[in-house]
Design an enzyme around this catalytic site. Sequence first.
Site, PDB file in Angstrom:
ATOM      1  N   SER A 222      33.962  37.054  39.387  1.00  0.00           N
ATOM      2  CA  SER A 222      33.262  38.193  38.790  1.00  0.00           C
ATOM      3  C   SER A 222      32.282  38.827  39.772  1.00  0.00           C
ATOM      4  O   SER A 222      31.806  38.187  40.714  1.00  0.00           O
ATOM      5  CB  SER A 222      32.500  37.754  37.544  1.00  0.00           C
ATOM      6  OG  SER A 222      33.354  37.159  36.601  1.00  0.00           O
ATOM      7  N   GLN A 223      31.983  40.080  39.492  1.00  0.00           N
ATOM      8  CA  GLN A 223      30.981  40.828  40.263  1.00  0.00           C
ATOM      9  C   GLN A 223      29.616  40.121  40.117  1.00  0.00           C
ATOM     10  O   GLN A 223      29.291  39.664  39.023  1.00  0.00           O
ATOM     11  CB  GLN A 223      30.898  42.196  39.613  1.00  0.00           C
ATOM     12  CG  GLN A 223      30.352  43.275  40.445  1.00  0.00           C
ATOM     13  CD  GLN A 223      30.216  44.559  39.637  1.00  0.00           C
ATOM     14  OE1 GLN A 223      30.561  44.625  38.471  1.00  0.00           O
ATOM     15  NE2 GLN A 223      29.683  45.558  40.270  1.00  0.00           N
TER      16      GLN A 223
END
Length: 221
Positions: A67-68
């Site tokens: 994930s970011q």
Amino acid sequence: MPTYTDSVLYQAKRQELVNQLRKAGITNEKVLAAINAVPRHYFLDSAFEHFAYENRAFNIASGQTISQPYTVAHQSALLNIAKFDKVLEIGTGSGYQACILAELGAFVHTIERQKVLFEQTSKFAFIKQKYPTIKLYYGDGYLGLPKLAPFDKVIVTAGAPFIPPALVEQLKPGGIMVIPVGEDDKQQMLKIVKNADGTYEHTITGSFTFVPMLEGTGKQQ
Ligand code: SAH
């Protein structure tokens, strides 16, 4: 293979990422300190290593993503982790989010449905040595881990088409679950708080994009 050494350059880049997250609205200093403490470049293929401190998601094995950083920070902040919290994570992936939670003092039980990813992350020496409070499981996150329930907190890191009932059931009264809910490539991040009588309230905290939460184990269906 990533390089498992930190460097002054990477430390500086990490600090820069933290500053960026702060500007983007992440105010929880403990979460920011955890992001600063965990070398994200260890979790990426060496081809992407130099981009590890950009606020971007990256591909990992089995068609999945890490994930970011903003998303990791946002979900971690919503969970409001207290030391020794027992946390259930759905979607181990690279193990990065689990390390952030462990760095915040949580005992993390994390489930992955992709065998290859589960095996790869289970073998990752950095996690084993630095965060022995993380336990990894191969299985279907829709079912949670009933034998280990109840949990103080639950975090889902894949886009769920609905709120899986088993996960609400396995949450302690007063516990918090953070879950992106929605089909296709758009999910609403829900913060769910369970009441003493088993009912729950939710608040919507923003729009995000996740890989889908799939039923069963194995490959993409
Ligand atoms: N938390 C991860 C992000 C991984 S992306 C990280 O920090 O890197 C989401 C992950 O959820 C993928 O690895 C995907 O295989 C997994 N996943 C999807 N559906 C699942 C399910 N039902 N049970 C467990 N894992 C699931």
